[in-house]
Design a protein around this motif. Structure first.
Motif, short mmCIF file in Angstrom:
data_model
loop_
_atom_site.label_atom_id
_atom_site.label_comp_id
_atom_site.label_asym_id
_atom_site.label_seq_id
_atom_site.Cartn_x
_atom_site.Cartn_y
_atom_site.Cartn_z
N GLN A 5 2.17 47.17 -21.57
CA GLN A 5 1.03 47.70 -20.84
C GLN A 5 -0.11 46.68 -20.88
OE1 GLN A 5 1.37 50.55 -19.21
NE2 GLN A 5 3.43 50.71 -20.03
N PRO A 6 -1.00 46.70 -19.89
CA PRO A 6 -2.10 45.73 -19.86
C PRO A 6 -2.95 45.72 -21.14
CG PRO A 6 -1.96 46.87 -17.77
CD PRO A 6 -0.96 47.53 -18.70
N LEU A 7 -3.19 46.87 -21.74
CA LEU A 7 -4.01 46.93 -22.95
C LEU A 7 -3.31 46.22 -24.11
CD1 LEU A 7 -6.67 47.92 -24.06
CD2 LEU A 7 -5.57 50.08 -24.65
N GLN A 8 -2.03 46.43 -24.25
CA GLN A 8 -1.25 45.74 -25.29
C GLN A 8 -1.25 44.24 -25.05
OE1 GLN A 8 2.26 48.15 -24.53
NE2 GLN A 8 2.26 48.75 -26.69
N GLU A 9 -1.14 43.86 -23.79
CA GLU A 9 -1.14 42.44 -23.41
C GLU A 9 -2.48 41.80 -23.78
OE1 GLU A 9 0.80 39.13 -21.64
OE2 GLU A 9 1.62 41.14 -21.87
N GLN A 10 -3.58 42.49 -23.50
CA GLN A 10 -4.90 41.96 -23.85
C GLN A 10 -5.05 41.80 -25.36
OE1 GLN A 10 -7.66 44.71 -22.10
NE2 GLN A 10 -7.59 43.73 -20.08
#
Length: 180
Positions: A5-10
């Motif tokens: 997910q984008p949050l995990q990626e960030q």
């Protein structure tokens, strides 16, 4: 195929960026400490161990390339994670040596002196740069982002291999000047 997910990626990017800055800064600070810690004579053998570690890392990197070209993904993964582990072990050993021993000056003269310093300086600069690349490559591989992994290793692999091989060459060039 993106698996995070984008949050995990960030969050992962932030950790990689922080580590990529913190590791070289911590090494520089630790190397700058003038008062050496006495842990015994055994620490004088660490450069020799580091030379072995760098040699093994170079071999593992080349084996990892061989395995992936043979499409043996599992052997590639094990080999590259072993290279990453050795790189981490090298970092700990390198810092430990410099915390406990004075730096050894290079005693070579003539044409070999600028060759040694070129190799040493390029090795040091690229060893700082490669941290970010290696962390990204490992992260992409372990998170299943194989396309991103393939893209970054185009840069990571040659830099990492150069750093590893020049580490061995620099060690062999300065080895005669180590004092036990």
């Amino acid at each position: 195929m993106e698996t995070l997910q984008p949050l995990q990626e960030q969050k992962a990017n932030r950790i990689i960026n922080i580590l990529s800055l913190a590791i070289p800064i911590a090494v520089a600070v630790l190397l700058g400490i003038r008062q050496k810690v006495d842990l015994g004579d055994w620490t004088t053998y660490l450069p020799h161990i580091n030379g072995i570690i760098n040699s093994m890392t170079s071999v593992l990197l080349l084996l990892g390339l061989y395995f992936i070209r043979q499409k043996n993904v599992e052997a590639h993964k094990r080999t590259m994670l072993s290279a990453f582990t050795l790189g981490s072990l090298f970092l700990v050993s390198y810092v430990l040596y410099h915390l406990t021993n004075e730096s050894t000056p290079f005693g070579g003269e003539g044409w070999i002196r600028p060759v040694y310093y070129f190799l040493l300086i390029s090795h040091i600069v690229l060893s700082v740069v490669v941290v970010w690349f290696v962390l990204r490559a490992v992260y992409f591989a372990l998170s299943g982002q194989i396309q991103k992994h393939k893209q970054i290793v185009k840069y990571t692999f040659p830099i990492w291999l150069y750093v590893s091989i020049t580490g061995v060459i620099v060690y062999l060039m300065i080895k005669p000047y180590y004092i036990h």
